[in-house]
Write a protein that holds these residues in place. Structure first.
Motif, mmCIF file in Angstrom:
data_model
loop_
_atom_site.group_PDB
_atom_site.id
_atom_site.type_symbol
_atom_site.label_atom_id
_atom_site.label_comp_id
_atom_site.label_asym_id
_atom_site.label_seq_id
_atom_site.Cartn_x
_atom_site.Cartn_y
_atom_site.Cartn_z
ATOM 1 N N ASP A 1 0.829 -1.213 0.000
ATOM 2 C CA ASP A 1 0.000 0.000 0.000
ATOM 3 C C ASP A 1 0.860 1.259 0.000
ATOM 4 O OD1 ASP A 1 -2.312 -1.482 -0.014
ATOM 5 O OD2 ASP A 1 -2.781 -1.189 2.104
ATOM 6 N N LEU A 2 1.913 1.257 0.802
ATOM 7 C CA LEU A 2 2.779 2.429 0.891
ATOM 8 C C LEU A 2 3.518 2.672 -0.424
ATOM 9 C CD1 LEU A 2 4.130 1.995 4.510
ATOM 10 C CD2 LEU A 2 2.945 4.011 3.644
ATOM 11 N N ALA A 3 3.988 1.615 -1.052
ATOM 12 C CA ALA A 3 4.680 1.777 -2.336
ATOM 13 C C ALA A 3 3.726 2.315 -3.396
ATOM 14 C CB ALA A 3 5.281 0.445 -2.780
ATOM 15 N N GLN A 4 2.497 1.797 -3.404
ATOM 16 C CA GLN A 4 1.515 2.289 -4.370
ATOM 17 C C GLN A 4 1.147 3.745 -4.094
ATOM 18 O OE1 GLN A 4 -1.520 -0.734 -3.837
ATOM 19 N NE2 GLN A 4 -0.767 -1.920 -5.582
ATOM 20 N N ALA B 1 3.068 5.947 -2.600
ATOM 21 C CA ALA B 1 4.225 6.765 -2.973
ATOM 22 C C ALA B 1 4.231 7.022 -4.478
ATOM 23 C CB ALA B 1 5.519 6.082 -2.540
ATOM 24 N N ARG B 2 3.875 6.024 -5.253
ATOM 25 C CA ARG B 2 3.805 6.204 -6.708
ATOM 26 C C ARG B 2 2.789 7.289 -7.063
ATOM 27 N NH1 ARG B 2 0.572 4.260 -10.843
ATOM 28 N NH2 ARG B 2 1.631 4.116 -12.878
ATOM 29 N N GLN B 3 1.629 7.247 -6.441
ATOM 30 C CA GLN B 3 0.608 8.255 -6.727
ATOM 31 C C GLN B 3 1.052 9.650 -6.281
ATOM 32 O OE1 GLN B 3 -2.154 7.885 -8.560
ATOM 33 N NE2 GLN B 3 -1.387 5.808 -8.919
ATOM 34 N N VAL B 4 1.712 9.714 -5.143
ATOM 35 C CA VAL B 4 2.222 11.004 -4.662
ATOM 36 C C VAL B 4 3.222 11.582 -5.655
ATOM 37 C CG1 VAL B 4 3.615 12.104 -2.863
ATOM 38 C CG2 VAL B 4 1.774 10.532 -2.224
ATOM 39 N N ILE B 5 4.106 10.738 -6.174
ATOM 40 C CA ILE B 5 5.102 11.184 -7.145
ATOM 41 C C ILE B 5 4.439 11.686 -8.423
ATOM 42 C CG2 ILE B 5 6.972 10.405 -8.656
ATOM 43 C CD1 ILE B 5 7.700 8.388 -6.390
ATOM 44 N N LEU B 6 3.506 10.901 -8.941
ATOM 45 C CA LEU B 6 2.891 11.231 -10.221
ATOM 46 C C LEU B 6 1.992 12.465 -10.134
ATOM 47 C CD1 LEU B 6 1.922 7.705 -11.597
ATOM 48 C CD2 LEU B 6 3.678 9.233 -12.500
ATOM 49 N N ASN B 7 1.243 12.572 -9.034
ATOM 50 C CA ASN B 7 0.214 13.610 -8.930
ATOM 51 C C ASN B 7 0.563 14.740 -7.980
ATOM 52 O OD1 ASN B 7 -1.470 12.020 -10.637
ATOM 53 N ND2 ASN B 7 -2.059 10.782 -8.877
ATOM 54 N N THR C 1 -1.239 11.257 4.623
ATOM 55 C CA THR C 1 -1.958 10.084 5.144
ATOM 56 C C THR C 1 -1.053 8.859 5.206
ATOM 57 O OG1 THR C 1 -2.780 9.368 2.972
ATOM 58 C CG2 THR C 1 -4.140 10.937 4.207
ATOM 59 N N MET C 2 0.031 8.857 4.446
ATOM 60 C CA MET C 2 0.953 7.719 4.496
ATOM 61 C C MET C 2 1.589 7.552 5.866
ATOM 62 S SD MET C 2 2.754 8.016 0.728
ATOM 63 C CE MET C 2 4.013 6.792 1.098
ATOM 64 N N GLU C 3 1.635 8.624 6.650
ATOM 65 C CA GLU C 3 2.204 8.525 7.995
ATOM 66 C C GLU C 3 1.433 7.513 8.847
ATOM 67 O OE1 GLU C 3 4.896 9.959 9.025
ATOM 68 O OE2 GLU C 3 5.245 11.708 7.743
ATOM 69 N N ALA D 1 8.906 0.704 4.814
ATOM 70 C CA ALA D 1 7.876 1.716 5.062
ATOM 71 C C ALA D 1 8.496 3.083 5.293
ATOM 72 C CB ALA D 1 7.022 1.301 6.259
ATOM 73 N N ASP D 2 9.571 3.132 6.054
ATOM 74 C CA ASP D 2 10.236 4.415 6.325
ATOM 75 C C ASP D 2 10.716 5.083 5.042
ATOM 76 O OD1 ASP D 2 9.820 4.129 9.039
ATOM 77 O OD2 ASP D 2 11.868 3.457 9.486
ATOM 78 N N HIS D 3 11.275 4.298 4.133
ATOM 79 C CA HIS D 3 11.774 4.873 2.879
ATOM 80 C C HIS D 3 10.621 5.372 2.010
ATOM 81 C CE1 HIS D 3 16.066 4.165 3.196
ATOM 82 N NE2 HIS D 3 15.837 2.947 3.646
ATOM 83 N N ALA D 4 9.504 4.641 1.994
ATOM 84 C CA ALA D 4 8.344 5.092 1.222
ATOM 85 C C ALA D 4 7.839 6.431 1.733
ATOM 86 C CB ALA D 4 7.236 4.039 1.265
ATOM 87 N N VAL D 5 7.769 6.560 3.040
ATOM 88 C CA VAL D 5 7.311 7.812 3.642
ATOM 89 C C VAL D 5 8.321 8.930 3.370
ATOM 90 C CG1 VAL D 5 6.812 8.971 5.837
ATOM 91 C CG2 VAL D 5 5.872 6.709 5.368
ATOM 92 N N ALA D 6 9.604 8.610 3.376
ATOM 93 C CA ALA D 6 10.626 9.618 3.077
ATOM 94 C C ALA D 6 10.438 10.170 1.666
ATOM 95 C CB ALA D 6 12.021 9.020 3.233
#
Length: 218
Positions: free
Chosen positions: A130-133, A135-141, A149-151, A194-199
């Protein structure tokens, strides 16, 4: 010139999003390999790690090229710097999935995890994906709301990680030292993923707003 520059920046962004997708897929497969003792799936994760490494190299080359040739300022500069750091985080997420897959391969044909902790890792794998997905959306959009909310998902991963120690510290733990070491290391791999995804998400917030969000309270 500016249009070409921003096209290159978007291309860089797309590579970061692809890295996040690949890292999430790798952790999903690695988790299945871990839980089911699937050697073929573990080998697939191990062999595909070079794809993420290659994307990091490409992303960094593009980013340094933009710095050297375009001399970006303000928001554009933030975007390039954030991309360089995010590429490192995303590559590390792939490495952590690789470590999980190698653990599954190392113990094959035996399962790595005692039955008591397997459900924790199934849930940790779900949260990691979920976090990786996200993060992908955060990057793209450049989705700042989703980034924040990822926190909460990261907190859920931390809770699962802590509960693992509760299980292992129980005096009725019957499996000895070696499985406890495996569980400890594997739990750390998921927690760091998870920590890296949030970073990555936090760097997108910085890129958009110019301010790094305050670190979460311990």
């Amino acid at each position: 010139m500016r249009a070409a520059y921003h096209e290159k920046l978007e291309g860089l962004n797309d590579e970061l999003a692809q890295m996040s997708q690949l890292a999430g897929e790798a952790m999903k497969k690695a988790t299945t390999a871990l839980l089911e003792g699937d050697l073929d799936l573990a080998e697939e994760v191990i062999s595909s790690d070079t794809d993420i490494d290659a994307l990091r190299t490409s992303a960094e080359e593009q980013a340094f090229g933009l710095l050297a040739l375009q001399a970006p300022v303000a928001g554009d500069l933030r975007s390039v710097i954030a991309a360089i750091h995010s590429a490192g985080d995303l590559e590390r997420m792939g490495d952590l999935a690789l470590h999980v897959a190698k653990a599954a391969r190392r113990r094959h044909p035996d399962l790595v995890l005692p039955g008591e902790v397997a459900p924790y890792f199934a849930e940790m794998g779900r949260v990691a994906l979920d976090l990786a997905q996200d993060a992908r959306q955060v990057i793209l959009n450049r989705d700042i709301e989703l980034a924040f909310t990822m926190e909460s998902d990261d907190d859920a991963m931390d809770d699962l990680h802590r509960h693992l120690f509760t299980v292992m510290m129980n005096r009725d733990w019957p499996h000895g030292v070696a499985p406890a070491v495996d569980v400890t290391l594997l739990g750390r791999f998921y927690e760091r993923f998870a920590d890296h995804a949030v970073a990555v998400a936090r760097r997108v917030v910085f890129m958009v707003t110019g301010k790094m969000p305050d670190p979460p309270l311990a």
